[in-house]
Design a protein around this motif. Structure first.
Motif, short mmCIF file in Angstrom:
data_model
loop_
_atom_site.label_atom_id
_atom_site.label_comp_id
_atom_site.label_asym_id
_atom_site.label_seq_id
_atom_site.Cartn_x
_atom_site.Cartn_y
_atom_site.Cartn_z
N THR A 4 0.87 -1.19 0.00
CA THR A 4 0.00 0.00 0.00
C THR A 4 0.90 1.24 0.00
N TRP A 5 0.31 2.38 -0.32
CA TRP A 5 1.09 3.62 -0.33
C TRP A 5 1.50 4.02 1.08
N GLN A 40 5.35 4.77 2.15
CA GLN A 40 5.79 5.95 2.90
C GLN A 40 6.60 5.54 4.13
N MET A 91 0.51 6.82 -11.22
CA MET A 91 0.14 7.09 -9.82
C MET A 91 -1.28 7.68 -9.75
N ALA A 99 -2.19 12.32 -4.70
CA ALA A 99 -0.90 11.73 -5.05
C ALA A 99 0.23 12.76 -4.86
N TYR A 118 -4.16 2.23 -2.90
CA TYR A 118 -4.43 3.47 -2.17
C TYR A 118 -5.80 3.38 -1.51
#
Lengths: 456, 320
Positions: A177-178, A182, A213, A240, A306
């Motif tokens: 996942t984003w 991160q 993205m 994004a 996301y």
């Protein structure tokens, strides 16, 4: 002295005559082909330094000519180049068959610079063997076919397995996942000092990857007809960009280089300066061959998701296309050649093995797993045939291959993709260089500019 | 012994009177052909053909294309001023124009005095002048792309970059260099000046050889300092060359392409996009040759106007 003077005039006339002759020769036309015989020029012949691959290619030409006695194939090492191919087309020097990247396809289709080969594909019943998802990229709105995909991919997350290990992360469990991207980027930066996550922003590569993205965050770049930009209509692109902004300025996990393009990001990734970046797994080739990365360190994962929604990504690859100046007979011969040269390895074990052995002899990667241009079953069989020769650590691509069936594949914007990418490039650069960047205003301004350009 | 004033009087006396040539008699065709007339034309034919084929035909074709839409497959269509209107409505045109002017101004501020200073300095040297000549000219022989890529590593924005490492020794930086919208253009100009100053130095050095040494001797005897000798003798004596070099520099820098293309691709955030880079984008990214040639025509006309105005303004100065 007198003799020299008397010789001077005829010599000058001769020189002038030669120059005039050479100038007019440029405009002379070729003699018509013999009736019944057809000659095609094909590009992408391996250069002479790739001894084994070149020998295999040349042998392929001979075998093809033997199987098709009315066709003569002239091979050249010409590759597609955005800066020279237009002038080659204008001068009539573009090969009849050439490979184009997907990213370059929509513009020449719109400008009618590629041959429509729908009839020839139907005549040879090729459509059923091709992957419809990738074939769609070579079609226009009216479903006419302008090329045959010969290599395809979907954008994913490339990551450096060695940096993951050094940062205490599991290289066999890349982020899905984003939020995980991160967090892992922050860990890599803190523990290793390397850039955790890098985003391209230059030479249209930034816009290209940011398109993937934006799709993933649920947005679109253009409307279905390609008449207006749409990236500022929803919050997807802004979300994004906000994530990139947070990673750059708050997490400080994106390093100090703000102008990466497709080449420089590969160089720094191969040098162990970057933990993760968005791109397709075929970056493996350059990273290993050109930039000498350890093959074991290259990892490929699927597009992160996301907010718990299904991942979407941009598809890409290369398409074999035919010159618009080719006659119908040349078009048919060209499609036969494309089928034989690029697709037969998926249906003929002997061809697959000979290609694999040649790449191995040239110390080139044999087969990098990616998005198949043929059916999934044929692709799996192909990898089985070449397994004994494959020098690529295939298991490093498992996270990517396993994620692929769940990812929605979205083609490039239909109209003037490169112009859209150029606009997005400067937005990303602004976000990476300006802490106070207002992403919504940037997107709105760019959308209005792009829409006015698309309307022309 | 000769003072500066006597030297000036000598110069003011002017060259010896020119003997006027006797009027030409009309020559017959036969005489003309048996003389040098025919061979002169034949000598010129190859040059004219090559110049016409590779220079003038493309120029004319470029102007024609600026009024056309062309995909190089079907016949070109005439679109009137549509390409020009496209260029003028592009929001990037203003940015590219201002950036190009900014580059030209910076290049003039840095690139004009440095070669002049170096040339005057080297002309004053009595020994090892050849070594300094080689050192000054060396950057010119390095292929531009190679030297730009080299400087790109110098400008690495991380604290490990060459310039940032050196500056860190003095407690300064690190700087973003090419990664900062404000610093990118000056960074490019520094490299461009380094790369091209050598050629200008050589031209100034050649011009300086024409300055008569007795002027310096006279001034020296009159007690003039080095600065006064340069100001009152050197610069006025090579005034014509300086004015031409400024014009050539302006024309050259207005067409800057390689440096921003390789260094930054026009970024960050269009801070280094120039007119030629915009032309490149039109032609090879947008595949819009009409717009590319239209902007080329606009740029060529603008440079012609600038050159004409400059010539008019400086004519009196260079004739003085």
């Amino acid at each position: 002295m007198k003799k020299i003077q008397t010789l001077r005039v005829p010599v000058l006339i001769a020189i002038s005559g030669l120059l005039i002759a050479s100038a007019t020769a440029c405009t002379s036309t070729a003699s018509p082909a013999d009736s019944g015989r057809v000659t095609i020029t094909v590009g992408n012949q391996p250069t002479s330094d790739q001894t084994a691959s070149r020998a295999v290619f040349d042998q392929q030409v001979k075998t093809f000519e033997a199987a098709n006695p009315t066709i003569t194939v002239k091979a050249t090492t010409t590759l597609f180049d955005a800066t020279t191919s237009q002038t080659m087309l204008a001068g009539g020097n573009l090969p009849d068959v050439l490979q184009l990247p997907f990213t370059e396809l929509q513009t020449p289709i719109a400008r009618k610079q590629l041959a429509d080969i729908t009839a020839q594909i139907d005549q040879l019943s090729l459509k059923s063997t091709l992957n419809p998802a990738t074939l769609a990229i070579a079609q226009d709105a009216s479903k006419k076919i302008y090329g045959i995909p010969v290599g395809a991919y979907a954008v994913g997350l490339n990551y450096n397995r060695a940096l993951f290990s050094r940062a205490g992360l599991d290289p066999n469990s890349p982020p899905k996942t984003w939020s995980e991207v991160q967090a892992d980027a922050r860990t890599i930066s803190e523990k290793t000092g390397a850039t955790g996550f890098a985003q391209m922003s230059n030479q249209n590569c930034g816009g290209w990857m940011f398109t993937a993205m934006t799709y993933d965050f649920g947005g679109t770049l253009e409307n279905s007809k390609g008449t207006a930009a749409t990236f500022a209509n929803t919050s997807a692109a802004a979300d994004a960009l906000s994530l990139i902004h947070t990673m750059k300025w708050d997490d400080k996990s994106m390093g100090s280089q703000n102008l990466y393009d497709c080449t420089s990001i590969q160089q720094d990734f191969a040098a162990g300066k970057i933990g993760m970046y968005l791109k397709a797994p075929d970056d493996y080739n350059n990273s290993i061959v050109q930039y000498k990365m350890n093959p074991k360190d290259f990892g490929a994962a699927g597009m992160p998701t996301y907010n718990g929604t299904r991942a979407s990504t941009l598809t890409g690859g290369s398409v074999a296309v035919v010159s618009p100046k080719a006659t119908d007979a040349q078009k048919l011969a060209a499609v036969k050649w494309i089928d034989y040269e690029y697709l037969s390895q998926y249906t003929d074990k002997a061809v697959a093995v000979s290609f694999a052995k040649a790449s191995l002899a040239d110390s080139a990667p044999v087969a990098v797993p990616g998005l198949p241009v043929v059916s999934a079953a044929a692709y799996k069989t192909y990898f089985g045939w070449i397994a004994p020769y494959n020098n690529v650590p295939v298991s490093n691509f498992d996270p990517y291959i396993n994620a692929l069936p769940t990812v929605k594949l979205v083609p490039e914007p239909a109209n003037s993709a490169q112009q859209v990418y150029a606009s997005l490039d400067s937005i990303i650069q602004n976000v990476l260089t300006n802490k106070g960047a207002d992403v919504k205003t940037l997107l709105k301004t760019a959308q209005s500019t792009v829409t006015s350009q698309l309307a022309q | 012994m000769m003072s500066v004033s006597t030297a000036r009087r000598h110069t003011a006396a002017g060259p010896p009177p020119v003997v006027l040539a006797t009027p030409h008699k009309r020559r017959s065709f036969r005489a003309w052909r048996s003389g040098d007339g025919l061979s002169a034309i034949l000598f010129a034919v190859p040059a004219l053909l090559i110049f016409g084929y590779f220079s003038w035909i493309p120029i004319v074709r470029g102007v024609v294309m600026s009024f056309q839409q062309n995909n190089f497959v079907s016949a070109a269509t005439w679109v009137g001023l549509k390409n020009f209107s496209y260029v003028f409505r592009d929001p990037l045109l203003g940015t590219a124009t201002l950036n190009t002017i900014w580059f030209t101004v910076l290049a003039l501020i840095l690139g004009f005095p440095i070669p002049l200073f170096l040339a005057v300095f080297m002309a004053e040297l009595r020994r090892r002048r050849a070594i300094y000549n080689v050192l000054a000219y060396l950057p010119v022989v390095i292929p531009p792309v190679a030297s730009i890529l080299l400087w790109k590593t110098f400008y690495d924005p991380s604290s490990g970059g060459l310039f940032n490492t050196v500056l860190h020794l003095f407690g300064i930086g690190p700087f973003g260099w090419l990664n900062s919208p404000a610093a990118a253009m000056p960074s490019i100009v520094i490299e461009a000046t380094w790369a091209s100053a050598g050629s200008t130095v050589i031209i100034y050095l050649a011009a300086l050889t024409s300055v008569r040494t007795e002027l310096y001797e006279a001034a020296e005897l009159d007690g003039a300092s080095i600065a006064r000798r340069i100001w009152h003798i050197t610069l006025p004596q090579i005034r014509g060359v300086i004015l031409i070099m400024i014009l050539l520099q302006v024309i050259g820098t207005m067409q800057v392409f390689t440096e921003p293309f390789v260094f930054t691709g026009g970024g960050p955030d269009n801070a280094t996009i120039t007119l030629l880079l915009l032309i490149y984008r039109y032609a090879f990214i947008n595949v819009n040759y009409g717009a590319a040639t239209a902007l080329s025509v606009i740029l060529a006309l603008s440079l012609a106007v600038i050159s004409a105005v400059y010539q008019l303004l400086t004519r009196r100065l260079s004739e003085r």
